[in-house]
Design an enzyme around this catalytic site. Sequence first.
Site, short mmCIF file in Angstrom:
data_model
loop_
_atom_site.label_atom_id
_atom_site.label_comp_id
_atom_site.label_asym_id
_atom_site.label_seq_id
_atom_site.Cartn_x
_atom_site.Cartn_y
_atom_site.Cartn_z
N LYS A 278 0.83 -1.20 0.00
CA LYS A 278 0.00 0.00 0.00
C LYS A 278 0.86 1.25 0.00
O LYS A 278 2.00 1.22 0.47
CB LYS A 278 -0.85 0.03 1.29
CG LYS A 278 -1.98 -0.96 1.35
CD LYS A 278 -2.74 -0.82 2.67
CE LYS A 278 -3.87 -1.83 2.76
NZ LYS A 278 -4.94 -1.62 1.75
N ASP A 348 -2.87 -7.62 -1.58
CA ASP A 348 -3.59 -6.70 -0.70
C ASP A 348 -5.07 -7.08 -0.57
O ASP A 348 -5.77 -6.53 0.28
CB ASP A 348 -3.43 -5.26 -1.24
CG ASP A 348 -3.79 -4.22 -0.20
OD1 ASP A 348 -3.95 -4.57 0.99
OD2 ASP A 348 -3.91 -3.03 -0.58
N GLU A 350 -6.36 -9.53 0.90
CA GLU A 350 -5.99 -10.65 1.77
C GLU A 350 -7.13 -11.08 2.69
O GLU A 350 -7.18 -12.23 3.12
CB GLU A 350 -4.76 -10.28 2.61
CG GLU A 350 -5.02 -9.47 3.89
CD GLU A 350 -5.59 -8.08 3.65
OE1 GLU A 350 -5.52 -7.59 2.50
OE2 GLU A 350 -6.14 -7.50 4.60
N ARG A 352 -10.29 -11.65 2.25
CA ARG A 352 -11.13 -12.73 1.72
C ARG A 352 -10.42 -14.08 1.79
O ARG A 352 -11.05 -15.12 1.92
CB ARG A 352 -11.58 -12.37 0.29
CG ARG A 352 -10.48 -12.26 -0.71
CD ARG A 352 -10.86 -11.42 -1.93
NE ARG A 352 -10.87 -9.98 -1.66
CZ ARG A 352 -11.16 -9.05 -2.56
NH1 ARG A 352 -11.49 -9.39 -3.79
NH2 ARG A 352 -11.15 -7.77 -2.23
N1 BES Z 1 -8.02 -3.74 4.63
C1 BES Z 1 -8.23 -3.31 3.30
C2 BES Z 1 -9.53 -2.54 3.11
C3 BES Z 1 -9.66 -1.24 3.84
C4 BES Z 1 -9.32 -0.05 3.23
C5 BES Z 1 -10.16 -1.20 5.13
C6 BES Z 1 -9.46 1.15 3.90
C7 BES Z 1 -10.28 0.00 5.80
C8 BES Z 1 -9.94 1.17 5.19
C9 BES Z 1 -8.24 -4.52 2.36
O1 BES Z 1 -7.47 -5.59 2.76
C10 BES Z 1 -7.72 -4.06 1.06
O2 BES Z 1 -6.58 -3.72 0.98
N2 BES Z 1 -8.59 -4.05 0.06
C11 BES Z 1 -8.22 -3.59 -1.24
C12 BES Z 1 -8.78 -4.56 -2.24
C13 BES Z 1 -8.21 -4.42 -3.61
C14 BES Z 1 -6.76 -4.83 -3.63
C15 BES Z 1 -9.01 -5.28 -4.56
C16 BES Z 1 -8.80 -2.20 -1.43
O3 BES Z 1 -9.89 -1.93 -0.92
O4 BES Z 1 -8.14 -1.40 -2.07
ZN ZN Z 2 -7.06 -5.76 4.74
MN MN Z 3 -5.46 -5.41 2.09
#
Ligand code: BES
Ligand code: ZN
Ligand code: MN
Length: 502
Positions: A278, A348, A350, A352
């Site tokens: 990230k 990222d 992860e 799921r």
């Molecule tokens: N933990 C994040 C989602 C998240 C983002 C929670 C902001 C709280 C605040 C999750 O693991 C993630 O990184 N999701 C990605 C998915 C993408 C790679 C398909 C996302 O939302 O960008």
């Molecule tokens: Zn996450």
């Molecule tokens: Mn993530």
Amino acid sequence: MAARAEIKFVKIAEPKSGSVVLLTDQNLKLGSVSGALVGKIGDAFSRAAAAAKFKGKATKSLQLLAPAGIDLDRLVVVGLGELRKVTAQDWLKLGGAIAGAAGGEGETTVLLEKPAGKPITAAEAADVALGIVLRSYNFDRYKTKKKDNGDDKTPKSRQYTLAVPDPRAANRAWTAAQAVAEGVALARDLVNEPANVLGPVEFADRLKGLAELGVDMEILGEPDLRKLKMNALLGVAQGSERPPRVVVMRWNGGKAKDQPVAFLGKGVVFDTGGISIKPSAGMEDMKGDMGGAAAVSGLMHTLAARKAKVNAIGIVGLVENMPDGKAQRPGDIVTSMSGQTVEVINTDAEGRLVLCDLLTYVQRNDKPAAVVDLATLTGAIIVALGNHNAGMFSNNDALSNALTKAGLATGEHVWRMPLAPEYDKMIDSKFADMKNIGGRWAGSITAAQFLQRFVEDDTPWAHLDVAGTAMGSPSTETNRSWGSGWGVRLLDQYVRAKFEGK
Ligand code: BES
Ligand code: ZN
Ligand code: MN
């Protein structure tokens, strides 16, 4: 635990000293005990109200310091608004407003009497108490200088004496509400705690205390998870120095023959994104990526502490998502516990991967009547719904309607989102049974479609994407904490309505 309010109920009578809170309506009417007290300060109340433009609106307050004519430190009048419209949630918010107006340490007497109509009920008084305690939560474990406490590092609490018509009945109602307050505080503590302190092992350790409440605890370590073939979860964990844990909590408060209801929580103690790392701005918020697991833990505490008549299973998948020489790569293919293969396109995505193995585990082990999972799963759900609704995805109308209803009753709102074969197709993979991300669009839906592929035999299932509600939500009358504890009250209410006929 950082709760800072103590509650006691007494029979209502005129208070002689200290700080006192009174209730009024939109006509500035007062109950009989409050009215007699205010009568002693002449027209000071009505003049102060006029000067401050205080009209008794719900949760608004008016402060009278050292009022002449009586021996009180201060008199705080809090508005109820229009009496016949006051709901359970309003009593809760009123409690929050009372704690906000009462401030720091010390003692406060609250005269809980309605300005007109029937006397306040035990349930309403308990809701006020719950609001007070929820509002008073403050996570200051790492502040070496506590506000208003001089050099004393042990924070003091405020004692609230709630004056009601029937203290014994109010106390009984409070016992159950207090279990909710503790569950929410536990969830908030877990979310607020930084990831250097709270790794998977430490999270699991903190849950051991639930055994004292009668929760049957099982902590699965890496060898257990390997034996169970939870390879999707293990793939996420393998980039971290800190080993994963899966904690299975069973509360058997129902009849032996009753099918259990299961709650699953995403517990990524920190989400760097892994190799698909990230951006650094805002990454500190990813210490809260275990908000689903925190809510499930808080809920299990609540159900056990109030001896809920239900068989409930809570399972949290605790891992850390890190980039490392051993971390999983984009393009890796893992075989989940279900036997289905997953191509990990983005490390990222992860959450799921953690949840899919928990879904398989609970369905094969416990044949639950319903499964609800909670996860801070996608940023996309925040784009769609902001902080005021969790996204809900479900294969079952009765379950999703029950959750919607519980949301309206508690103020922890859920909004149902669609599932459809067209979205499901978006996660088909060239090399495996599925991939772990869809395309650019509908990211929350493709995440839910992924989970649905692990639901067997039409088990009633609901997935709550709590990325926008578990943390960083705007402050309310009953929450000033970054980690909100969202979901504990919602699911407790769902259990009450669905399994306990309340
Ligand atoms: N933990 C994040 C989602 C998240 C983002 C929670 C902001 C709280 C605040 C999750 O693991 C993630 O990184 N999701 C990605 C998915 C993408 C790679 C398909 C996302 O939302 O960008
Ligand atoms: Zn996450
Ligand atoms: Mn993530």
